[in-house]
Every structure is written in C-alpha cells, then in structure tokens.
Scaffold this motif. Structure first.
Motif, PDB file in Angstrom:
ATOM      1  N   HIS A   1      18.630  -1.107  33.583  1.00 49.02           N
ATOM      2  CA  HIS A   1      19.154  -0.366  34.739  1.00 49.02           C
ATOM      3  C   HIS A   1      18.254  -0.568  35.950  1.00 49.02           C
ATOM      4  O   HIS A   1      18.740  -0.795  37.078  1.00 49.02           O
ATOM      5  CB  HIS A   1      19.255   1.118  34.388  1.00 49.02           C
ATOM      6  CG  HIS A   1      19.746   1.965  35.518  1.00 49.02           C
ATOM      7  ND1 HIS A   1      21.063   1.988  35.935  1.00 49.02           N
ATOM      8  CD2 HIS A   1      19.074   2.816  36.356  1.00 49.02           C
ATOM      9  CE1 HIS A   1      21.189   2.810  36.961  1.00 49.02           C
ATOM     10  NE2 HIS A   1      20.006   3.328  37.238  1.00 49.02           N
ATOM     11  N   TYR A   2      16.968  -0.498  35.731  1.00 50.05           N
ATOM     12  CA  TYR A   2      15.998  -0.704  36.812  1.00 50.05           C
ATOM     13  C   TYR A   2      16.113  -2.115  37.391  1.00 50.05           C
ATOM     14  O   TYR A   2      16.174  -2.295  38.615  1.00 50.05           O
ATOM     15  CB  TYR A   2      14.598  -0.448  36.266  1.00 50.05           C
ATOM     16  CG  TYR A   2      13.462  -0.887  37.153  1.00 50.05           C
ATOM     17  CD1 TYR A   2      13.087  -0.140  38.270  1.00 50.05           C
ATOM     18  CD2 TYR A   2      12.738  -2.039  36.863  1.00 50.05           C
ATOM     19  CE1 TYR A   2      12.030  -0.535  39.070  1.00 50.05           C
ATOM     20  CE2 TYR A   2      11.678  -2.434  37.657  1.00 50.05           C
ATOM     21  CZ  TYR A   2      11.322  -1.686  38.753  1.00 50.05           C
ATOM     22  OH  TYR A   2      10.279  -2.085  39.552  1.00 50.05           O
TER      23      TYR A   2
ATOM     24  N   LYS B   1      18.625  -4.206  37.196  1.00 51.67           N
ATOM     25  CA  LYS B   1      19.924  -4.421  37.838  1.00 51.67           C
ATOM     26  C   LYS B   1      19.916  -3.923  39.270  1.00 51.67           C
ATOM     27  O   LYS B   1      20.583  -4.492  40.152  1.00 51.67           O
ATOM     28  CB  LYS B   1      21.026  -3.723  37.037  1.00 51.67           C
ATOM     29  CG  LYS B   1      22.432  -3.973  37.574  1.00 51.67           C
ATOM     30  CD  LYS B   1      23.476  -3.298  36.712  1.00 51.67           C
ATOM     31  CE  LYS B   1      24.886  -3.564  37.246  1.00 51.67           C
ATOM     32  NZ  LYS B   1      25.917  -2.907  36.407  1.00 51.67           N
ATOM     33  N   ASN B   2      19.165  -2.869  39.531  1.00 49.06           N
ATOM     34  CA  ASN B   2      19.078  -2.336  40.893  1.00 49.06           C
ATOM     35  C   ASN B   2      18.294  -3.240  41.824  1.00 49.06           C
ATOM     36  O   ASN B   2      18.372  -3.081  43.055  1.00 49.06           O
ATOM     37  CB  ASN B   2      18.428  -0.950  40.875  1.00 49.06           C
ATOM     38  CG  ASN B   2      19.332   0.110  40.290  1.00 49.06           C
ATOM     39  OD1 ASN B   2      20.560  -0.043  40.292  1.00 49.06           O
ATOM     40  ND2 ASN B   2      18.742   1.175  39.777  1.00 49.06           N
ATOM     41  N   HIS B   3      17.525  -4.168  41.252  1.00 46.13           N
ATOM     42  CA  HIS B   3      16.638  -4.990  42.081  1.00 46.13           C
ATOM     43  C   HIS B   3      16.961  -6.478  42.083  1.00 46.13           C
ATOM     44  O   HIS B   3      16.544  -7.195  43.000  1.00 46.13           O
ATOM     45  CB  HIS B   3      15.188  -4.782  41.641  1.00 46.13           C
ATOM     46  CG  HIS B   3      14.674  -3.402  41.905  1.00 46.13           C
ATOM     47  ND1 HIS B   3      14.418  -2.942  43.177  1.00 46.13           N
ATOM     48  CD2 HIS B   3      14.404  -2.370  41.075  1.00 46.13           C
ATOM     49  CE1 HIS B   3      13.989  -1.689  43.122  1.00 46.13           C
ATOM     50  NE2 HIS B   3      13.979  -1.314  41.858  1.00 46.13           N
TER      51      HIS B   3
ATOM     52  N   GLN C   1      20.297  -9.182  41.049  1.00 52.00           N
ATOM     53  CA  GLN C   1      21.622  -9.436  40.495  1.00 52.00           C
ATOM     54  C   GLN C   1      22.040 -10.871  40.798  1.00 52.00           C
ATOM     55  O   GLN C   1      21.607 -11.453  41.798  1.00 52.00           O
ATOM     56  CB  GLN C   1      22.658  -8.471  41.070  1.00 52.00           C
ATOM     57  CG  GLN C   1      22.419  -7.012  40.726  1.00 52.00           C
ATOM     58  CD  GLN C   1      23.518  -6.116  41.253  1.00 52.00           C
ATOM     59  OE1 GLN C   1      24.631  -6.561  41.532  1.00 52.00           O
ATOM     60  NE2 GLN C   1      23.213  -4.829  41.409  1.00 52.00           N
TER      61      GLN C   1
ATOM     62  N   SER D   1      16.874  -6.765  45.882  1.00 54.65           N
ATOM     63  CA  SER D   1      16.643  -5.550  46.644  1.00 54.65           C
ATOM     64  C   SER D   1      15.489  -5.782  47.620  1.00 54.65           C
ATOM     65  O   SER D   1      14.727  -6.750  47.500  1.00 54.65           O
ATOM     66  CB  SER D   1      16.298  -4.385  45.713  1.00 54.65           C
ATOM     67  OG  SER D   1      14.996  -4.564  45.163  1.00 54.65           O
TER      68      SER D   1
END
Length: 504
Positions: free
Chosen positions: A255-256, A258-260, A262, A272
């Motif tokens: 999850h972490y 994926k936020n940074h 992709q 990110s």
C-alpha cells in the motif's frame, strides 16, 4: 519429498537425541539456507508491539550507508518513511561475510530484506516480494580512456568483473553466447563491494564492471575517469522481500509503495513527489551524489564518525562509556552542529541547558566546553545506574539525559504501581514513560505531564545508530587518516585495511 523436509527427517532419524532438527536447504550456488521457512511469528502487529522494524540490506553507496554521522541510502530512506508512518524505529542489519540473507529474514533477525536490485530467483522461492521499489537494468562501466562506444559489439576483448556471487553472471554469459562477442566474465574478490569494483575500474586495476544503471550513472557523476558502456539485459523491477508468514506487513508495504510508485498501462512510471525527491537525491542530483561519496564524510572510508571524535573519545572512555555511543547521542542532539540551539534554550553539541551547565554556562557554543558540561551530566547518570546490567544501564542513562531525573523517576513509580519492574526498560519504562501524557497518570506524579514517547524514540534511535557505528569503526583503535587508502588495494593486492568492529 521436498528437499528441506527430507533433510529434517534424516536429522530426526540419525540424531534423535541431538535436539530440535534444523530445516536446511542447499541452493544451487552452494549457499545453505539454514532457515528456508520462518521460525518466528513476527508480522506487523508483533512488530508494532516491539516498536522496531529491522531492515536487512547490504552496505553500499546506494541502498544504505552512514554519511556525516547519519544513516542514509535510497532503500534506507524509503523504508524509514514507511517506518515513521507506522510509528516504528528502523534498525539496520548488514549481513556478515558468508551470512545467508534468507536465513536472516526467516530467523527473525530482520523483517524486510532490501537487496537494492532485482531479487535473485533463489530468494523468491523462500520469501514473498513487494511491489517494485525501482526499475533497473545492468550497464557496463568503463574507464574514460578506453575510447569504446556504448555498444554491445564494443565489449569484444573486455574482462567484465562482477561482484562475487552476482547472479547476473549467468545472464551475462548467456548474452555473450547469443551475440558471439568474445568478452570475459570475471568474479571480483570475496567481500569486494560495488564501490570497490568501481574504484578498481577508475584506477585501472580492472577493465570494466557491470552494475545497475541508476548506480552506474551516479558513479559517473561522482568519480571522474568513468564512463558508461552498453546496456545489458532487460529492465527489471527491484523489490523488497518479507517472510512468507507476514501477510499484514506485505500488505502495508505494498500500500505504501503503491502510493509512491506506479506503472501506467503505457509502461511509464509515475512517482510521488516524496519518491522523486529521494530518487533524485541518490541517483540524479550531482551535488548530493558527489557529497555522499566524499571519503571524509564516510566512516567506512575515513574511519571517522564526526569532526569531534578525539574529544568525545577522551571524555567517554575515561568514564567507561563507549565513545561511539556518545557520538550517536551527540548526533541525535545537534547533528554535530556546535551552534545548535533548541526552543528550550539547550545549546551546542550536546544540547546542554545553561542552568545545569555549571562553569561552562557562558561558553556552551564552544565545542570543548559543551562536551565537558554534557559529559559531566551523562557520566553522572551512567554512574547512578551502575547497578543495572549493561544494556539496561545504557537505556536508563540515555533516557535520563533526555527526560531528566524527575520524569524518569515518575515513570518508575508508575511502573511500580502497575506491578512492573522499575529497573527494566522493555515491558516497563518503555511503556510507562508514554503514560505521562495521560492525566490519570501524570496528575499523581511529582513532575507532571511529559511527552515520554519522545524519550522512548530517542533511546531507540541512538541505539540503532550506535549499532551501525559499531560495524564501521573499532572502539579500540584510532581513526585512519583523512585521506584513506585505496579501498580496492587490500582486496586485490594484499594492502592493509582497518578492520571494522565486531558487528555483534
């Protein structure tokens, strides 16, 4: 029957009285995974209870290293941000010579393995992989005097040296067979790092090496005399590895990440802002890339932890304290800035308050005076807790330096009230200090409200950094000169090298 199970059965049959059988697996390259499967239950909830996330990684100039007293590196910084979001302290475990990373992970000595490159197929058989942390491909690095163009055909006649045990060796030999290009694939000396091989190429001891392109580009920035050659193989995802029985940790990491980072349907990567800053810092920004590799700023190259090593050593060792522990404290307090000043008016290297500084109160921005005042306070606490065992004594000393005697005493009284050992840190003061933020606890204390969770974090971070220092600089020998010996020379030509401290 699976190989690991077969070995375990044989051990039971042949050595029934010898104790618990060990599940072993011998990989194709001869390494032995003593623990191919997890022998601990330590998923994210248990890690949160302990408050420490352990990172297994190699010491090099990209994934993890110590710089100007602080811990740094692309993988380190990326994982450290995850740890902070989870309210965890990040500790680093660097494999010793011959240690198997799969076994380090599955035995619980570490929680996340960050290889800094695409994981080996052998590792993936026994662990679980996260989403990508980066995308890399191998690139040849040559001396700038070679005159060879960056093409595969230009590799003809070269000796390309890889780190010992590098799994890319097999693929590189496949490339050679496919292209029918007559180059030689050599193996570097045991223990030689990527940085060592790069220095060998730069000074002419080696003809060429091959490494991940992001590291290669950074090397060319900081090391005059190197140029990039041909790209080799396909672009591959780098990732982190966790134990098979850690689904919650894996989910949180994915999850972490994926936020940074992709990958869009077009194949383009989207980063990110935070990820981009970290990536640029270690692989693209010419100023920081060069600064990270200045020998005087790196204890693995200079033998120095700080500009104040000699002064700290003299004070600490006279008091019976490991000077490297005190250096870690000084870094925590001031980042080695003698002009530092806090909102509470604590000053200088050891952030001493004028009201407790004694005769040094008017000269706390003078490093020598500040160290005398700070060490007097630290030594007093160290002597006060002499009745504790060694690790507890260190923890209580650091906690008292940060929180003061009053708040530490309050936390010990709360521990007594709760039926806990007031002379223990884990399970006692590490839990009762944070209770001082709650009115139902602090209203009954003498010194009142206090943010004790900050002290617990303070102790964890100093000790984590201290363990990193122990690996790099011996306690008992003087630091080497500012101009370090060629790091490749001892490996290739039998020159001398300062032996690092025992990592235990």
């Amino acid at each position: 029957m699976r190989p690991a199970l077969a070995i375990a059965v044989v051990c039971l049959l042949l050595a029934g009285g010898c104790g618990e059988a060990v599940d072993r697996y011998q990989a194709g390259d001869g390494r032995v995974h003593e623990y191919p499967h997890p022998i601990v239950e330590r998923d994210l909830p248990r890690i949160r209870q302990v408050g420490v996330l352990r990172m297994i990684t190699y010491y090099d100039s990209s994934s993890y290293f110590v710089h100007k007293g602080g811990q740094a590196g692309f993988d380190y910084e990326l994982l450290a941000r995850f740890a902070r979001e989870q309210n965890l302290t990040l500790e680093v475990v660097v494999p010793g010579e011959g240690e198997d990373v799969v076994s380090l992970l599955n035995s619980g000595r570490g929680d996340v393995f960050c290889p800094g490159s695409p994981p080996e197929a052998e590792w993936l058989r026994w662990t679980r992989s996260t989403r990508p942390t980066n995308f890399v491909r191998k690139t040849v690095v040559l001396p700038d005097t070679t005159g060879r163009p960056p093409t595969l055909e230009a590799l003809a006649g070269l000796v390309i040296t890889l780190p010992a045990g590098d799994p890319f060796r097999k693929e590189l030999m496949g490339i050679r067979r496919h292209l029918v290009v007559p180059f030689v694939v050599a193996q570097g000396p045991a223990g030689a790092t990527v940085d060592d091989l790069l220095e060998g190429v730069r000074n002419g001891a080696l003809e060429a090496t091959a490494l991940d392109d992001v590291v290669a580009r950074a090397a060319v920035v900081h090391a005059p005399g190197l140029v990039l050659g041909a790209n080799l193989g396909e672009v591959r995802p780098a990732s982190w590895l966790v134990r098979e029985d850690c689904p919650e940790l894996l989910t949180a990491l994915n999850h972490y990440l994926k936020n940074h980072l992709q990958v869009a349907a077009s194949g383009r990567t989207r980063r990110s802002r935070v990820y981009g800053i970290i990536y640029n810092r270690y692989f693209q920004d010419r100023v920081t890339v060069r600064d990270f590799r200045v020998p005087a700023h790196r204890p693995d190259k200079s033998g120095r932890l700080s500009p104040w090593d000699e002064e700290i050593r003299a004070h600490a060792e006279a008091a019976g304290l490991d000077w490297r522990l005190v250096v870690s404290l000084v870094y925590q307090e001031s980042r080695f800035n003698p002009d530092a000043r806090s909102r509470a008016d604590a000053r200088g290297l050891m952030q001493v308050l004028p009201r407790v500084a004694g005769v040094q109160a008017d000269s706390l921005y003078v490093p020598a005076a500040n160290l005398r005042a700070g060490m007097r306070l630290l030594t007093g606490s160290w002597q006060k807790h002499a009745y504790l065992d060694s690790l507890e004594r260190v923890r209580f000393t650091l906690a008292e330096y940060h929180a003061g005697t009053g708040h530490l005493t309050d936390a010990r009284r709360i521990a007594l009230d709760l039926g806990r050992n007031p002379n223990a840190w884990s399970g006692s003061l590490a839990e009762t200090l944070p209770l001082l933020t709650q009115e139902r606890y602090h209203r009954r204390t003498r010194h009142g409200f206090y943010g004790g969770d900050r002290t617990v974090l303070y102790v964890k971070e100093i000790l984590a950094r201290y363990r990193a220092y122990q690996r790099l600089v011996p306690r008992e020998t003087q630091p080497v000169a500012e101009d370090p010996i060629d790091p490749l020379a001892p490996l290739l030509f039998g020159g001398r090298r300062v032996v690092p401290a025992d990592p235990r």
